[in-house]
Motif scaffolding. Structure first.
Motif, PDB file in Angstrom:
ATOM      1  N   TYR A 255     -38.744 -24.196 113.729  1.00  0.00           N
ATOM      2  CA  TYR A 255     -39.439 -23.125 114.451  1.00  0.00           C
ATOM      3  C   TYR A 255     -40.175 -23.684 115.668  1.00  0.00           C
ATOM      4  N   SER A 256     -40.119 -22.931 116.764  1.00  0.00           N
ATOM      5  CA  SER A 256     -40.837 -23.320 117.982  1.00  0.00           C
ATOM      6  C   SER A 256     -41.718 -22.174 118.457  1.00  0.00           C
ATOM      7  N   ASP A 257     -42.939 -22.503 118.818  1.00  0.00           N
ATOM      8  CA  ASP A 257     -43.858 -21.481 119.336  1.00  0.00           C
ATOM      9  C   ASP A 257     -43.349 -20.867 120.634  1.00  0.00           C
ATOM     10  N   SER A 258     -42.460 -21.570 121.314  1.00  0.00           N
ATOM     11  CA  SER A 258     -41.934 -21.067 122.582  1.00  0.00           C
ATOM     12  C   SER A 258     -40.697 -20.183 122.376  1.00  0.00           C
ATOM     13  N   GLY A 259     -40.311 -19.965 121.122  1.00  0.00           N
ATOM     14  CA  GLY A 259     -39.158 -19.121 120.822  1.00  0.00           C
ATOM     15  C   GLY A 259     -39.457 -17.645 121.047  1.00  0.00           C
ATOM     16  N   LYS A 260     -38.448 -16.827 120.804  1.00  0.00           N
ATOM     17  CA  LYS A 260     -38.573 -15.391 121.081  1.00  0.00           C
ATOM     18  C   LYS A 260     -39.461 -14.663 120.072  1.00  0.00           C
ATOM     19  N   LYS A 261     -39.567 -15.209 118.872  1.00  0.00           N
ATOM     20  CA  LYS A 261     -40.292 -14.503 117.817  1.00  0.00           C
ATOM     21  C   LYS A 261     -41.602 -15.204 117.457  1.00  0.00           C
ATOM     22  N   SER A 262     -42.595 -14.379 117.142  1.00  0.00           N
ATOM     23  CA  SER A 262     -43.902 -14.897 116.734  1.00  0.00           C
ATOM     24  C   SER A 262     -43.827 -15.384 115.282  1.00  0.00           C
ATOM     25  N   LYS A 263     -44.878 -16.038 114.835  1.00  0.00           N
ATOM     26  CA  LYS A 263     -44.934 -16.508 113.449  1.00  0.00           C
ATOM     27  C   LYS A 263     -44.777 -15.349 112.459  1.00  0.00           C
ATOM     28  N   PRO A 264     -45.523 -14.243 112.624  1.00  0.00           N
ATOM     29  CA  PRO A 264     -45.335 -13.126 111.680  1.00  0.00           C
ATOM     30  C   PRO A 264     -43.920 -12.552 111.710  1.00  0.00           C
ATOM     31  N   GLU A 265     -43.313 -12.504 112.870  1.00  0.00           N
ATOM     32  CA  GLU A 265     -41.959 -11.955 112.979  1.00  0.00           C
ATOM     33  C   GLU A 265     -40.937 -12.844 112.285  1.00  0.00           C
ATOM     34  N   ILE A 266     -41.051 -14.142 112.494  1.00  0.00           N
ATOM     35  CA  ILE A 266     -40.083 -15.054 111.868  1.00  0.00           C
ATOM     36  C   ILE A 266     -40.326 -15.100 110.363  1.00  0.00           C
ATOM     37  N   ALA A 267     -41.586 -14.998 109.947  1.00  0.00           N
ATOM     38  CA  ALA A 267     -41.896 -14.974 108.510  1.00  0.00           C
ATOM     39  C   ALA A 267     -41.278 -13.742 107.859  1.00  0.00           C
ATOM     40  N   GLU A 268     -41.359 -12.622 108.528  1.00  0.00           N
ATOM     41  CA  GLU A 268     -40.772 -11.371 108.021  1.00  0.00           C
ATOM     42  C   GLU A 268     -39.257 -11.507 107.906  1.00  0.00           C
ATOM     43  N   ASP A 269     -38.620 -12.035 108.929  1.00  0.00           N
ATOM     44  CA  ASP A 269     -37.157 -12.179 108.923  1.00  0.00           C
ATOM     45  C   ASP A 269     -36.691 -13.083 107.782  1.00  0.00           C
ATOM     46  N   ILE A 270     -37.314 -14.247 107.670  1.00  0.00           N
ATOM     47  CA  ILE A 270     -36.909 -15.198 106.630  1.00  0.00           C
ATOM     48  C   ILE A 270     -37.100 -14.584 105.244  1.00  0.00           C
ATOM     49  N   THR A 271     -38.213 -13.906 105.063  1.00  0.00           N
ATOM     50  CA  THR A 271     -38.501 -13.280 103.773  1.00  0.00           C
ATOM     51  C   THR A 271     -37.450 -12.239 103.407  1.00  0.00           C
ATOM     52  N   VAL A 272     -37.086 -11.402 104.360  1.00  0.00           N
ATOM     53  CA  VAL A 272     -36.076 -10.369 104.107  1.00  0.00           C
ATOM     54  C   VAL A 272     -34.751 -10.998 103.688  1.00  0.00           C
ATOM     55  N   TYR A 273     -34.339 -12.043 104.392  1.00  0.00           N
ATOM     56  CA  TYR A 273     -33.068 -12.697 104.065  1.00  0.00           C
ATOM     57  C   TYR A 273     -33.115 -13.333 102.672  1.00  0.00           C
ATOM     58  N   LEU A 274     -34.214 -14.030 102.367  1.00  0.00           N
ATOM     59  CA  LEU A 274     -34.306 -14.731 101.092  1.00  0.00           C
ATOM     60  C   LEU A 274     -34.443 -13.782  99.905  1.00  0.00           C
ATOM     61  N   LEU A 275     -35.080 -12.653 100.112  1.00  0.00           N
ATOM     62  CA  LEU A 275     -35.236 -11.695  99.022  1.00  0.00           C
ATOM     63  C   LEU A 275     -33.903 -11.113  98.574  1.00  0.00           C
ATOM     64  N   ARG A 276     -32.895 -11.208  99.417  1.00  0.00           N
ATOM     65  CA  ARG A 276     -31.578 -10.703  99.040  1.00  0.00           C
ATOM     66  C   ARG A 276     -30.988 -11.473  97.871  1.00  0.00           C
ATOM     67  N   ILE A 277     -31.487 -12.669  97.634  1.00  0.00           N
ATOM     68  CA  ILE A 277     -31.053 -13.444  96.471  1.00  0.00           C
ATOM     69  C   ILE A 277     -31.432 -12.714  95.183  1.00  0.00           C
ATOM     70  N   LEU A 278     -32.562 -12.011  95.236  1.00  0.00           N
ATOM     71  CA  LEU A 278     -33.136 -11.421  94.035  1.00  0.00           C
ATOM     72  C   LEU A 278     -32.940  -9.912  93.902  1.00  0.00           C
ATOM     73  N   ILE A 279     -32.964  -9.207  95.021  1.00  0.00           N
ATOM     74  CA  ILE A 279     -33.022  -7.745  94.956  1.00  0.00           C
ATOM     75  C   ILE A 279     -31.722  -7.152  94.438  1.00  0.00           C
ATOM     76  N   LYS A 280     -31.853  -6.289  93.478  1.00  0.00           N
ATOM     77  CA  LYS A 280     -30.694  -5.600  92.926  1.00  0.00           C
ATOM     78  C   LYS A 280     -30.183  -4.560  93.931  1.00  0.00           C
ATOM     79  N   ALA A 281     -28.915  -4.210  93.822  1.00  0.00           N
ATOM     80  CA  ALA A 281     -28.324  -3.197  94.688  1.00  0.00           C
ATOM     81  C   ALA A 281     -29.140  -1.911  94.571  1.00  0.00           C
ATOM     82  N   GLY A 282     -29.480  -1.357  95.725  1.00  0.00           N
ATOM     83  CA  GLY A 282     -30.295  -0.145  95.733  1.00  0.00           C
ATOM     84  C   GLY A 282     -31.774  -0.427  95.811  1.00  0.00           C
ATOM     85  N   GLY A 283     -32.160  -1.738  95.716  1.00  0.00           N
ATOM     86  CA  GLY A 283     -33.585  -2.078  95.829  1.00  0.00           C
ATOM     87  C   GLY A 283     -34.004  -2.071  97.283  1.00  0.00           C
ATOM     88  N   ASN A 284     -35.333  -2.146  97.514  1.00  0.00           N
ATOM     89  CA  ASN A 284     -35.856  -2.107  98.883  1.00  0.00           C
ATOM     90  C   ASN A 284     -36.290  -3.491  99.322  1.00  0.00           C
TER      91      ASN A 284
END
Length: 199
Positions: free
Chosen positions: A170-199
């Motif tokens: 991660y670079s502070d000079s990138g397009k996304k802020s820390k909260p934005e990149i944290a949100e993106d990574i979290t969404v992707y990783l949660l797909r490991i766990l979330i059942k079909a139809g989950g949010n």
């Protein structure tokens, strides 16, 4: 805590945060306590008042980061949120804290090469306690039928490993802020766990 004790604790934390940046730049083995004091514009005696040596300084910096991480997790666990939201908040908080304290966490990569046996036991115990907090959240999600029935420790290690690696790219000079990149990574990783139809 008395006013004096609080001021000492605050000064100690301030020195730790500044010293972490110096150690990160020069490397643990590339700088002496005298040079650290010079970089911090302090006398050698001032730094030695708070820390007995360089190893103690680094040890206390790791303790500070791990204890704060546990405080963050404990606070989230106590919130009245659906398990999905609770785990999501734990993950985004973890990533944002990693990136905010990037220099300090990068110094934690190989603690067995630096700390004494006793210090290492404490560090590893805190790490284990932190990992167990994620285990608990994942297990709660499985029990609530919100997550797939997975091997909790394996999935926890996959998730923590992926989140921790963010400090390497991660670079502070990138397009996304820390909260934005944290949100993106979290969404992707949660797909490991979330059942079909989950949010």
């Amino acid at each position: 805590m008395s006013l004096r004790a609080r001021k000492i604790a605050e000064k100690k934390e301030e020195i730790i945060r500044m010293a972490i940046r110096v150690l990160s730049e020069k490397g643990y083995y590339g700088i002496t306590m005298e040079e650290i004091a010079s970089k911090l514009l302090m006398t050698k005696g001032t730094v030695y008042y708070y820390f007995k040596d360089k190893q103690d300084l680094l040890y206390q910096s790791q303790m500070m980061l791990l204890e704060k991480s546990l405080d963050n997790m404990n606070s989230i666990q106590q919130q009245d949120l659906p398990i999905m939201d609770k785990l999501k908040k734990a993950m985004t908080t973890h990533i944002e804290y990693l990136l905010t304290e990037k220099s300090g966490f990068e110094l934690m990569l190989k603690p067995e090469q630096i700390f004494s046996k006793e210090q290492l036991e404490v560090i590893l115990k805190l790490r284990d306690d932190y990992g167990k907090c994620f285990d608990q959240l994942i297990a709660e999600g499985i029990e609530a039928n919100a997550f797939y029935p997975v091997d909790v420790k394996v999935v926890r290690n996959i998730i923590l490993g992926a989140m921790n690696w963010v400090t390497q790219w991660y670079s502070d000079s990138g397009k996304k802020s820390k909260p934005e990149i944290a949100e993106d990574i979290t969404v992707y990783l949660l797909r490991i766990l979330i059942k079909a139809g989950g949010n």
